[in-house]
Write a protein that holds these residues in place. Sequence first.
Motif, mmCIF file in Angstrom:
data_model
loop_
_atom_site.group_PDB
_atom_site.id
_atom_site.type_symbol
_atom_site.label_atom_id
_atom_site.label_comp_id
_atom_site.label_asym_id
_atom_site.label_seq_id
_atom_site.Cartn_x
_atom_site.Cartn_y
_atom_site.Cartn_z
ATOM 1 N N ASN A 177 0.800 -1.224 0.000
ATOM 2 C CA ASN A 177 0.000 0.000 0.000
ATOM 3 C C ASN A 177 0.836 1.280 0.000
ATOM 4 N N VAL A 178 1.962 1.230 -0.721
ATOM 5 C CA VAL A 178 2.750 2.435 -0.977
ATOM 6 C C VAL A 178 2.943 2.532 -2.485
ATOM 7 N N HIS A 179 2.524 3.637 -3.061
ATOM 8 C CA HIS A 179 2.526 3.797 -4.514
ATOM 9 C C HIS A 179 3.306 5.044 -4.925
ATOM 10 N N ILE A 180 3.967 4.958 -6.069
ATOM 11 C CA ILE A 180 4.588 6.142 -6.662
ATOM 12 C C ILE A 180 3.530 6.801 -7.535
ATOM 13 N N ASN A 181 3.060 7.935 -7.091
ATOM 14 C CA ASN A 181 1.964 8.614 -7.770
ATOM 15 C C ASN A 181 2.452 9.441 -8.944
ATOM 16 N N GLY A 201 -1.277 5.202 -7.693
ATOM 17 C CA GLY A 201 -0.055 5.550 -8.378
ATOM 18 C C GLY A 201 0.195 4.618 -9.537
ATOM 19 N N PHE A 202 1.146 4.990 -10.400
ATOM 20 C CA PHE A 202 1.432 4.170 -11.572
ATOM 21 C C PHE A 202 2.357 3.006 -11.243
ATOM 22 N N ALA A 203 3.009 3.060 -10.062
ATOM 23 C CA ALA A 203 3.911 1.983 -9.665
ATOM 24 C C ALA A 203 3.704 1.673 -8.194
#
Length: 344
Positions: free
Chosen positions: A5-9, A175-177
């Motif tokens: 549950n950590v995303h690069i937005n 996020g995309f990643a």
Amino acid sequence: MRVENVHINSLGVALHEWVSAEQAVADGLLGPEVTAANGLTGTHVSGDVPAVDLAVSAARTTLERSKLEPDEIASHLHSGVSYQGPVGSYPPGYIQRELGLEDASALYLQQGCNGMLGTLEVAIGQITGAAETAAVLLTTGENFSSPEIDRWTGFGQSYFLGDGGAAALLSAEEGFAEVRSLHAGLLPALEKWHRGEGPLLPSGEPGSMADMAARAERFNETELSLSETLERLSAFDLGIIHRALVDADLNASDLAKVVPIHMDGRMIEHSVMKPLGLPMSKSSFDFGKGAGHVGGADVFLTLEHLVRTQEVGPGDHVLLISQGPGWMCTACVITIRELPVWAV
């Protein structure tokens, strides 16, 4: 550590004029034998643009590319290697004022060229821990245009120092990643490699990156040879990398790209790619050899390039690796879930 549950937005970069190594040779700043050996082709130069303004520029691009509103950012983490402002100033405060951010906490990390992955580690804790932070902004900026620094050979012959900024927006929601894992460690047996034998109280004389290079050379002459030093740190770094892969439930063969800091291609091949059983074509050296070593920004400068040019796409696993004095190393595995709208 395994991460969920950590995303690069969003990502943003700031890079100015590119100067070729060929031009540096023609100007007498660099010997042709250096470029023939290290495979580096050039670097970026920002003149009189301050490092913190490069960070601001990168952050503005990041925010423009994101659907998140500035008031959703609850934390800002900044890192830097070179001059960030007068003694006693606080770079994150300048950056937040320029961006118009309010009510965001701020931390300033000084981990050398490991800085941006260091801030990512802290951001993961803020998002997944007791704070339950929804969005975290990471920034960094470097300008090595100083008469005290020789960007071509002052940091050894394996790096061309580069100017630039990078920023990343981390989100708990979208996020995309996706960040899959991150593992970091410190090898204190090598901390003297960069510290040297000088006093631990102020001497009244300013230090410089050239001084650090001289201290490292002295350490190799008197305490541990360069070959032994590199052997120890390489084994240490590989342990960090393997732990990150295990925590992500991946093998090295699953990786689409390996993104190290921007340095001599031989170092990347022999200390990272060959031990992982991967060809250099899976490294990001083709981009890094011309980008310059921009402190802790390297891995995110490269990731932005890979995503924007669609060299990586949905389903691809990417390994990010950085190091810093101390001796510290961080490895992070991410998975691209979709292409952002700013990918061309």
